[in-house]
Design an enzyme around this catalytic site. Structure first.
Site, PDB file in Angstrom:
ATOM      1  N   GLU A 146       0.843  -1.185   0.000  1.00  0.00           N
ATOM      2  CA  GLU A 146       0.000   0.000   0.000  1.00  0.00           C
ATOM      3  C   GLU A 146       0.883   1.242   0.000  1.00  0.00           C
ATOM      4  O   GLU A 146       1.140   1.851  -1.019  1.00  0.00           O
ATOM      5  CB  GLU A 146      -0.918  -0.006   1.238  1.00  0.00           C
ATOM      6  CG  GLU A 146      -2.362  -0.266   0.904  1.00  0.00           C
ATOM      7  CD  GLU A 146      -3.230  -0.199   2.135  1.00  0.00           C
ATOM      8  OE1 GLU A 146      -4.107   0.663   2.186  1.00  0.00           O
ATOM      9  OE2 GLU A 146      -3.033  -1.025   3.052  1.00  0.00           O
ATOM     10  N   GLU A 176      -1.853  -1.231  13.855  1.00  0.00           N
ATOM     11  CA  GLU A 176      -3.028  -0.737  13.148  1.00  0.00           C
ATOM     12  C   GLU A 176      -4.306  -1.038  13.930  1.00  0.00           C
ATOM     13  O   GLU A 176      -5.229  -0.226  13.968  1.00  0.00           O
ATOM     14  CB  GLU A 176      -3.106  -1.388  11.766  1.00  0.00           C
ATOM     15  CG  GLU A 176      -4.283  -0.955  10.922  1.00  0.00           C
ATOM     16  CD  GLU A 176      -4.289  -1.619   9.558  1.00  0.00           C
ATOM     17  OE1 GLU A 176      -4.999  -1.124   8.669  1.00  0.00           O
ATOM     18  OE2 GLU A 176      -3.575  -2.631   9.367  1.00  0.00           O
TER      19      GLU A 176
END
Length: 506
Positions: free
Chosen positions: A96, A369
């Site tokens: 990403e 996260e």
């Protein structure tokens, strides 16, 4: 890592003196290194990990007298280093590395304490403006590599970064040029939201609505554990308040009047739609309470009741947060503002799942996260995201005691949230006017001491835990600085540039 193979191939040239190789056109986020293809295996001493990030100089250093909070800050700082690579990425390791706007939005308060992000913000905002849709909506990633597949609508909390980052940068460094650079884009965005509103409620056009991303109760990452219209309207108020501040700072009087009327309209609509007479907000989620209180969306006569319901919700669940990316960053501020200092420290010092301390006790060296990063779905789980570390901004402001009152820290407040479980705290921060330094101690008997450095052209509002001037010594002598009175049980004084040593008897 998903599809990120993170593999470099190098062909030896055969130099008998040995060879040194370092990647120049890529970088990797990693935990382990494997080297293969050599007849003689290298030793650990043959390999060096090189830390790289954008040239954002360190400006903040925290000193908190508890290993959980101190490690939380260090983990947050390492995640910031890892992800500030030209743009603020979500994570440095998987396939990403995108400029996610929501992550940046919530983390920028902390980011701007840790590092000088002034020019970094201005450079990235060029990407943000470039990614803005013609209708005024800011994209949820910038640069927008998903332009051909994503809807041309604004995701609440993600798109708002286009307003909040310039506002935060102006607040931190006092330079209104970042406002002027982005005024047209910010005005187009807030005007766009107005076209989607239903009498003060942002009710449609949410695009890819991430909600309170990764909230603890969510059944899937974007599960709406808090009503989407509640979050959208709260974010709209957040951006409107920022636009009011920036319009006033740049003498845009007509805009200031317009945004002030809009803020009042949103307040009334939000209260009617989501705030109930018994103090319940929305569906009763913690994030609903937090956002409503943080952005002054609760009628004054109900604030205490709403804050009490948030407190009771947290306590009833075992003194834990169920918030995600949008609720977590403001949770501690809201609790502290409403008199729940002990609960602030219950959350900060908690080591059971879910908590920041749980990550620390599991050996984390960066911020996860997800709250359950050690057990979450590996297809969308990172050990190196900074969003949940956004509360480090609170630690700088409300524990170390470097809380800006005016842009550029021309005036700042020292008023730390205290608890006997943490015996010391402080920080140094290199503001545009010079170094601010705080160093406080609280002994078991309640005696308090503060060493404070105030840079040139700056004034500090100092709140000391005393109600009688005779209990305070300033630089070893009776208090000389003028008292401004007692606020919330603390003596408030204002001091100018210089070094101070305050001692307070219990």
């Amino acid at each position: 890592m998903r599809a990120a193979l993170a593999t470099d191939t190098y062909v030896l040239k055969g130099d008998p003196a040995g060879e040194v190789w370092e990647p120049r056109f890529t970088y990797h986020g990693f935990r382990y290194v494997e080297i293969s293809g050599l007849s003689n295996a290298p030793t650990p001493d043959d390999v060096m990990g090189v830390v790289i990030h954008s040239d954002t100089s360190r400006t903040g250093h925290l000193r908190i007298g508890h290993p959980i909070i101190q490690t939380l800050w260090q983990n947050s700082l390492w995640s910031q280093k890892s992800n500030f690579m030209g743009i603020p990425t979500d994570c440095p390791q998987r396939d990403e590395r995108l400029g996610w706007m929501g992550d940046a939005h919530v983390f920028w308060d902390a980011a701007a304490f840790n590092m000088d992000v002034g020019t970094f913000t201005q450079r990235w905002m060029a990407d943000v403006r470039d990614a803005q849709w013609p209708n005024g909506a800011f994209a949820f990633i910038s640069p927008n590599s998903m332009r051909d597949t994503a809807p041309n609508e604004a995701s609440p909390g993600w798109a708002d970064a286009g307003v909040i980052l310039p506002w935060t940068t102006w607040q931190r460094y006092g330079d209104t040029e970042v406002i002027n650079q982005n005024w047209e884009a910010m005005s187009a965005y807030t005007g766009y939201i107005a076209t989607l509103s239903d009498d003060g409620i942002w009710s449609k056009g949410h695009g890819w609505d991430f909600g309170d991303w990764l909230a603890l109760d969510s059944r899937w990452p974007g599960d709406h554990t808090t009503p989407p219209d509640l979050i959208g309207t709260a974010m709209w108020k957040h951006s409107t308040l920022a636009m009011m501040d920036m319009a006033k700072a740049t003498k845009r009087q007509k805009a200031l009047e317009d945004y002030t009327r809009l803020a009042d309209k949103i307040d009334a609509a939000f209260a009617k739609a989501f705030v109930h007479s018994d103090g319940t907000v929305g569906n009763g989620s913690q994030t609903g309470y937090i956002l409503a209180l943080r952005y002054n969306l609760v009628p004054p006569q109900l604030r205490a009741e709403v804050a009490g319901r948030l407190h009771d919700n947290i306590v009833s669940r075992g003194r834990l947060l169920t918030t995600g990316f949008l609720g977590t960053p403001h949770s501690l501020d809201v609790l502290a503002d409403n008199g729940y200092a002990s609960l602030v420290y219950d959350l900060l010092l908690r080591t059971e799942y879910p908590s920041w301390g749980y990550m620390v006790m599991k050996g984390a060296t960066t911020t996860w996260e997800r709250w359950n990063g050690d057990a979450g779905d590996i297809s969308m789980n990172s050990f190196n995201h900074y969003a949940l570390g956004a509360v480090i901004g609170f630690v700088y402001r409300r524990i170390a005691g470097i809380d800006p009152i005016e842009p550029g820290f021309r005036r700042f407040r020292f008023n730390p949230v205290l608890d006997r479980r943490v015996a010391s705290g402080g920080a140094q921060y290199d503001a545009v006017s010079g170094r601010i330094s705080t160093d406080w101690t609280l002994n078991p008997e309640g005696q308090f001491r503060l060493k404070l450095s105030v840079p040139p052209n700056t004034r500090a509002e100092v709140h000391l835990p005393a109600t009688n001037q005779t209990n305070i010594r300033e630089n070893g002598k009776p208090l000389a600085s003028q008292s401004l009175g007692i606020v919330n049980g603390r003596m408030v004084i204002e001091v100018g540039p210089g070094d101070y040593d305050f001692a307070v008897r219990a």
